[in-house]
Design a protein around this motif. Structure first.
Motif, short mmCIF file in Angstrom:
data_model
loop_
_atom_site.label_atom_id
_atom_site.label_comp_id
_atom_site.label_asym_id
_atom_site.label_seq_id
_atom_site.Cartn_x
_atom_site.Cartn_y
_atom_site.Cartn_z
N VAL A 87 38.45 36.40 48.53
CA VAL A 87 37.46 36.92 47.59
C VAL A 87 38.13 37.80 46.53
CG1 VAL A 87 35.42 38.38 47.34
CG2 VAL A 87 35.57 36.76 49.24
N ALA A 88 39.08 38.65 46.96
CA ALA A 88 39.80 39.49 46.01
C ALA A 88 40.59 38.64 45.03
CB ALA A 88 40.74 40.44 46.76
N LEU A 90 39.81 35.59 44.06
CA LEU A 90 38.83 34.99 43.16
C LEU A 90 38.43 35.97 42.06
CD1 LEU A 90 36.74 32.85 42.33
CD2 LEU A 90 35.20 33.81 44.08
N LYS A 91 38.13 37.20 42.43
CA LYS A 91 37.70 38.19 41.43
C LYS A 91 38.83 38.56 40.48
CE LYS A 91 34.06 40.17 44.33
NZ LYS A 91 33.59 41.38 45.06
N ARG A 92 40.06 38.51 40.98
CA ARG A 92 41.22 38.83 40.14
C ARG A 92 41.55 37.69 39.18
NH1 ARG A 92 44.40 39.45 43.96
NH2 ARG A 92 45.44 37.44 43.93
N PRO A 95 37.53 36.26 37.16
CA PRO A 95 36.46 37.27 37.24
C PRO A 95 35.15 36.81 36.61
CG PRO A 95 38.13 37.87 35.60
CD PRO A 95 38.69 36.72 36.39
N GLN A 96 35.23 35.98 35.55
CA GLN A 96 34.01 35.54 34.86
C GLN A 96 33.23 34.51 35.67
OE1 GLN A 96 37.05 34.59 34.28
NE2 GLN A 96 37.09 32.41 33.75
N ALA A 98 33.35 34.50 39.31
CA ALA A 98 33.27 34.91 40.71
C ALA A 98 31.85 34.81 41.27
CB ALA A 98 33.82 36.32 40.88
N SER A 99 30.88 35.34 40.54
CA SER A 99 29.50 35.32 41.05
C SER A 99 28.95 33.90 41.09
CB SER A 99 28.61 36.22 40.20
OG SER A 99 28.58 35.76 38.85
N GLN A 102 30.37 32.23 44.15
CA GLN A 102 29.73 32.75 45.36
C GLN A 102 28.35 32.13 45.59
OE1 GLN A 102 30.77 34.59 47.76
NE2 GLN A 102 32.42 35.92 47.08
#
Length: 270
Positions: A87-88, A90-92, A95-96, A98-99, A102
């Motif tokens: 998850v980290a 993915l967000k790194r 970031p645009q 990630a949600s 999910q």
């Protein structure tokens, strides 16, 4: 999922040949290649893939494509989106997205093991399959073996557009500080060599000033092994940028959590 390929079912003519991805240094082994991608998005039930557009001859023998609706109790399709490390990443990296990843309604998994091969055409075909998914509903793709996330532009730039294996794009090099020793010593190791039915590589106790030499060695070994070379037990390392006394030793197995693969261990000379 049903899979069809241009020239295979629709035309009664011989399909145009695809460029092979050769392994010029190939030495056969009993190891198996593991290919594995997790694709998040929303997909149709049928894959109608153009052989020429995606450079794909179909699903390689040993590879399965499975679809997993989300959310569900099926950990296969959801598990990596609950693990902090992935998850980290993915967000790194995305970031645009990630949600959106999910909340993706489906996860399609391309996964399987194949015998060691004199070419990398199986990887070419899987790369084409993943590219088709990006053009048909995929939001992002995870390579679980390297923990690298891709959106469509990143995948095309690094993986599909070169139209070659480009081994260093399929393998990652991790660096971490050695524990319990001088803080100027580092551990460099790879993940992803299992795609090529070859061991990963580990170099321990590398002084900070030798970082560039260690990474150059890893990249050379990644390239050579991916193109088929086998590193013999006890092989010495000879590079002008590195000190003498570096020796290759085979270690580990697929149960090793640092690699999920066997590896070649190289320890810095004392």
């Amino acid at each position: 999922m049903a899979v069809t390929a241009e020239g295979c079912l629709k035309k009664q003519v011989a399909p145009a040949p695809l460029s092979s991805w050769p392994r010029p240094y190939f030495q056969p082994t009993s190891a198996k290649a593991l290919v594995w991608y997790q694709i998040y998005g929303h997909f149709s039930d049928t894959i109608e893939i153009s052989r020429s557009t995606y450079r794909c001859a179909g699903v390689p023998g040993g590879i399965e494509i499975t679809n997993h609706p989300r959310p569900s109790a099926d950990e296969v399709g959801t598990g990596f989106l609950t693990r902090p490390f992935f998850v980290a990443a993915l967000k790194r990296e995305l970031p645009q997205l990630a949600s959106t990843v999910q909340s993706a309604p489906e996860c399609t998994i391309i996964r399987g093991e194949l015998a060691d091969s004199a070419n990398l055409d199986y990887l070419r075909d899987v790369v084409g399959l993943v590219t088709w998914f990006f053009d048909n509903g995929a939001v992002a793709v995870l390579d679980p073996q390297t923990a690298v996330w891709y959106d469509r532009p990143k995948w095309r730039d690094r993986i599909f557009d070169p139209n070659a294996a480009v081994p260093t794009q399929h393998v990652v090099v991790f660096c971490s500080e050695e524990t319990g020793v001088n803080t100027n010593l580092f551990w460099y190791h790879t993940r992803g060599m299992r795609k090529f039915a070859r061991p990963d590589i580990s170099i321990r106790n590398v002084p900070a000033q030798n970082r560039e030499g260690a990474i150059n060695l890893l990249n050379r070994m990644i390239e050579a092994q991916a193109l088929g070379q086998v590193i013999p037990e006890g092989q010495p390392v000879q590079m002008k940028s590195l000190p003498p006394g570096l020796i290759c030793h085979h270690a580990g197995n697929v149960a090793d959590p640092d690699f999920n693969n066997a590896h070649v261990e190289i320890r810095w000379p004392k």
